[in-house]
Scaffold this motif. Structure first.
Motif, PDB file in Angstrom:
ATOM      1  N   VAL A  93      31.332  -0.017 -35.836  1.00 29.46           N
ATOM      2  CA  VAL A  93      32.674  -0.052 -36.408  1.00 29.46           C
ATOM      3  C   VAL A  93      33.669   0.284 -35.315  1.00 29.46           C
ATOM      4  CG1 VAL A  93      32.509   2.358 -37.182  1.00 29.46           C
ATOM      5  CG2 VAL A  93      34.137   0.812 -38.296  1.00 29.46           C
ATOM      6  N   LYS A  94      34.854  -0.319 -35.414  1.00 22.19           N
ATOM      7  CA  LYS A  94      35.923   0.002 -34.466  1.00 22.19           C
ATOM      8  C   LYS A  94      37.263  -0.338 -35.090  1.00 22.19           C
ATOM      9  CE  LYS A  94      36.668  -4.111 -31.702  1.00 22.19           C
ATOM     10  NZ  LYS A  94      37.855  -4.039 -30.905  1.00 22.19           N
ATOM     11  N   ALA A  95      38.282   0.378 -34.641  1.00 25.57           N
ATOM     12  CA  ALA A  95      39.657   0.088 -35.039  1.00 25.57           C
ATOM     13  C   ALA A  95      40.212  -0.970 -34.095  1.00 25.57           C
ATOM     14  CB  ALA A  95      40.507   1.354 -34.957  1.00 25.57           C
ATOM     15  N   LYS A  96      41.132  -1.775 -34.596  1.00 24.98           N
ATOM     16  CA  LYS A  96      41.745  -2.805 -33.748  1.00 24.98           C
ATOM     17  C   LYS A  96      42.622  -2.169 -32.675  1.00 24.98           C
ATOM     18  CE  LYS A  96      44.448  -7.014 -33.829  1.00 24.98           C
ATOM     19  NZ  LYS A  96      45.149  -7.995 -34.642  1.00 24.98           N
ATOM     20  N   ASN A  97      43.321  -1.080 -33.039  1.00 24.47           N
ATOM     21  CA  ASN A  97      44.223  -0.394 -32.111  1.00 24.47           C
ATOM     22  C   ASN A  97      44.010   1.117 -32.207  1.00 24.47           C
ATOM     23  OD1 ASN A  97      45.834  -2.795 -31.324  1.00 24.47           O
ATOM     24  ND2 ASN A  97      46.364  -2.785 -33.493  1.00 24.47           N
ATOM     25  N   ALA A  98      44.711   1.861 -31.385  1.00 22.17           N
ATOM     26  CA  ALA A  98      44.575   3.324 -31.347  1.00 22.17           C
ATOM     27  C   ALA A  98      45.378   4.038 -32.434  1.00 22.17           C
ATOM     28  CB  ALA A  98      44.988   3.848 -29.975  1.00 22.17           C
ATOM     29  N   HIS A  99      46.251   3.292 -33.152  1.00 22.80           N
ATOM     30  CA  HIS A  99      47.121   3.945 -34.133  1.00 22.80           C
ATOM     31  C   HIS A  99      47.269   3.130 -35.418  1.00 22.80           C
ATOM     32  CE1 HIS A  99      48.495   5.621 -30.235  1.00 22.80           C
ATOM     33  NE2 HIS A  99      48.586   6.733 -30.945  1.00 22.80           N
ATOM     34  N   ALA A 173      58.301   8.265 -44.128  1.00 23.52           N
ATOM     35  CA  ALA A 173      57.614   7.725 -45.303  1.00 23.52           C
ATOM     36  C   ALA A 173      57.403   6.223 -45.136  1.00 23.52           C
ATOM     37  CB  ALA A 173      58.436   8.019 -46.561  1.00 23.52           C
ATOM     38  N   GLY A 174      56.333   5.730 -45.725  1.00 25.77           N
ATOM     39  CA  GLY A 174      56.025   4.306 -45.672  1.00 25.77           C
ATOM     40  C   GLY A 174      54.534   4.079 -45.553  1.00 25.77           C
ATOM     41  N   THR A 175      54.134   2.829 -45.415  1.00 27.93           N
ATOM     42  CA  THR A 175      52.721   2.456 -45.329  1.00 27.93           C
ATOM     43  C   THR A 175      52.347   2.184 -43.877  1.00 27.93           C
ATOM     44  OG1 THR A 175      52.783   1.518 -47.551  1.00 27.93           O
ATOM     45  CG2 THR A 175      50.977   0.812 -46.134  1.00 27.93           C
ATOM     46  N   TYR A 176      51.381   2.931 -43.380  1.00 29.10           N
ATOM     47  CA  TYR A 176      50.861   2.780 -42.023  1.00 29.10           C
ATOM     48  C   TYR A 176      49.542   2.000 -42.126  1.00 29.10           C
ATOM     49  CZ  TYR A 176      54.271   6.307 -40.641  1.00 29.10           C
ATOM     50  OH  TYR A 176      55.444   6.981 -40.396  1.00 29.10           O
ATOM     51  N   THR A 177      49.384   0.984 -41.321  1.00 24.84           N
ATOM     52  CA  THR A 177      48.207   0.117 -41.444  1.00 24.84           C
ATOM     53  C   THR A 177      47.402   0.034 -40.152  1.00 24.84           C
ATOM     54  OG1 THR A 177      49.451  -1.863 -40.858  1.00 24.84           O
ATOM     55  CG2 THR A 177      49.332  -1.318 -43.199  1.00 24.84           C
ATOM     56  N   GLN A 178      46.126  -0.309 -40.348  1.00 26.75           N
ATOM     57  CA  GLN A 178      45.191  -0.481 -39.234  1.00 26.75           C
ATOM     58  C   GLN A 178      44.065  -1.397 -39.711  1.00 26.75           C
ATOM     59  OE1 GLN A 178      43.634  -0.877 -36.066  1.00 26.75           O
ATOM     60  NE2 GLN A 178      44.939   0.907 -35.759  1.00 26.75           N
ATOM     61  N   LYS A 179      43.611  -2.296 -38.871  1.00 28.73           N
ATOM     62  CA  LYS A 179      42.455  -3.141 -39.162  1.00 28.73           C
ATOM     63  C   LYS A 179      41.200  -2.462 -38.626  1.00 28.73           C
ATOM     64  CE  LYS A 179      44.611  -6.798 -40.791  1.00 28.73           C
ATOM     65  NZ  LYS A 179      44.490  -7.236 -42.160  1.00 28.73           N
ATOM     66  N   VAL A 180      40.162  -2.425 -39.453  1.00 29.30           N
ATOM     67  CA  VAL A 180      38.863  -1.853 -39.074  1.00 29.30           C
ATOM     68  C   VAL A 180      37.842  -2.991 -39.121  1.00 29.30           C
ATOM     69  CG1 VAL A 180      37.084  -0.171 -39.682  1.00 29.30           C
ATOM     70  CG2 VAL A 180      39.509   0.398 -39.999  1.00 29.30           C
ATOM     71  N   THR A 181      37.076  -3.134 -38.044  1.00 28.74           N
ATOM     72  CA  THR A 181      36.096  -4.214 -37.964  1.00 28.74           C
ATOM     73  C   THR A 181      34.683  -3.649 -37.942  1.00 28.74           C
ATOM     74  OG1 THR A 181      37.654  -5.570 -36.717  1.00 28.74           O
ATOM     75  CG2 THR A 181      35.343  -6.198 -36.578  1.00 28.74           C
ATOM     76  N   TYR A 182      33.823  -4.243 -38.800  1.00 25.23           N
ATOM     77  CA  TYR A 182      32.404  -3.905 -38.855  1.00 25.23           C
ATOM     78  C   TYR A 182      31.633  -5.083 -38.278  1.00 25.23           C
ATOM     79  CZ  TYR A 182      34.023  -0.374 -42.101  1.00 25.23           C
ATOM     80  OH  TYR A 182      34.688   0.684 -42.669  1.00 25.23           O
ATOM     81  N   THR A 183      30.647  -4.791 -37.438  1.00 20.44           N
ATOM     82  CA  THR A 183      29.832  -5.846 -36.832  1.00 20.44           C
ATOM     83  C   THR A 183      28.365  -5.480 -36.963  1.00 20.44           C
ATOM     84  OG1 THR A 183      31.595  -6.269 -35.226  1.00 20.44           O
ATOM     85  CG2 THR A 183      29.431  -7.178 -34.732  1.00 20.44           C
ATOM     86  N   ALA A 184      27.573  -6.423 -37.467  1.00 19.34           N
ATOM     87  CA  ALA A 184      26.118  -6.259 -37.536  1.00 19.34           C
ATOM     88  C   ALA A 184      25.530  -6.984 -36.333  1.00 19.34           C
ATOM     89  CB  ALA A 184      25.584  -6.844 -38.831  1.00 19.34           C
ATOM     90  N   THR A 185      24.647  -6.288 -35.590  1.00  9.78           N
ATOM     91  CA  THR A 185      24.061  -6.836 -34.362  1.00  9.78           C
ATOM     92  C   THR A 185      22.548  -6.700 -34.415  1.00  9.78           C
ATOM     93  OG1 THR A 185      26.035  -6.089 -33.174  1.00  9.78           O
ATOM     94  CG2 THR A 185      24.123  -6.714 -31.856  1.00  9.78           C
ATOM     95  N   ALA A 186      21.846  -7.816 -34.241  1.00  2.87           N
ATOM     96  CA  ALA A 186      20.387  -7.804 -34.252  1.00  2.87           C
ATOM     97  C   ALA A 186      19.839  -7.046 -33.049  1.00  2.87           C
ATOM     98  CB  ALA A 186      19.845  -9.228 -34.258  1.00  2.87           C
ATOM     99  N   LEU A 187      18.738  -6.352 -33.277  1.00  2.00           N
ATOM    100  CA  LEU A 187      18.076  -5.615 -32.178  1.00  2.00           C
ATOM    101  C   LEU A 187      17.075  -6.502 -31.477  1.00  2.00           C
ATOM    102  CD1 LEU A 187      17.508  -2.197 -33.950  1.00  2.00           C
ATOM    103  CD2 LEU A 187      19.355  -2.869 -32.426  1.00  2.00           C
TER     104      LEU A 187
END
Length: 187
Positions: A93-99, A173-187
């Protein structure tokens, strides 16, 4: 000698006639079995299935009262990831950006922890790890066993230590957003 040649010719003719008869009988005999080759062609597959809630959904944290800022907030998401894989795999998992961002304002992504849930809708094996969100890839599940439609339930957490800190307090006040990406990787 003529007798010998005549007997030899007759013997050869008899052998030839008998052989032709046997071949003709075998050629007209009915067959009682047939053989077919069946092939199964496999390809390696690893897929986060369309039924995964994490695919296009939104997780909401609402801070409306003083109690909200002074408590740990949790959002549980059953069927977050549904994975089909022909090989053992990891999930990162990783965030698209730092904030988290709202216009020019921001909240650091490390206010959020993502936790794999044992039990519930989870059917996925492997070694789970709680992840403090960052833009770097981090293993959420290590060494999950191959399988079809394996489910991972996730819990999103903002601890009280973060919600009552300057990471969140004092922000407009307001809506703060961030994209989170999940990746499945074969071993």
């Amino acid at each position: 000698m003529k007798k010998w040649i005549l007997l030899s010719v007759l013997a050869l003719a008899a052998i030839a006639f008998t052989t032709n008869q046997a071949v003709a009988q075998n050629a007209s005999a009915q067959r009682t079995s047939a053989t077919t080759q069946v092939n199964i062609n496999l390809s390696d597959v690893i897929s986060i299935d369309r039924g995964s809630v994490a695919d296009g959904s939104t997780v909401e944290f609402n801070y409306n009262t003083a109690a909200d800022y002074n408590s740990t907030k949790k959002v549980n998401v059953p069927n977050s990831l549904i994975v089909t894989s022909t090989k053992n795999f990891d999930i990162v998992v990783k965030a698209k950006n730092a904030h988290f961002k709202k216009g020019g304002d921001h909240i650091p992504v490390d206010v959020l922890t993502i936790k794999p849930v044992s039990g519930g809708t989870t059917t996925m094996t492997g070694t789970p790890s709680d992840v403090v969100l960052s833009p770097a890839k981090q293993k959420l599940i290590s060494g999950a066993a191959l399988g079809s439609s394996l489910v991972l339930e996730l819990e999103y957490v903002i601890p009280q230590a973060k919600s009552s800190s300057s990471d969140i307090l004092g922000k407009p006040a307001g809506t703060y957003t961030q994209k989170v990406t999940y990746t499945a990787t074969a071993l």
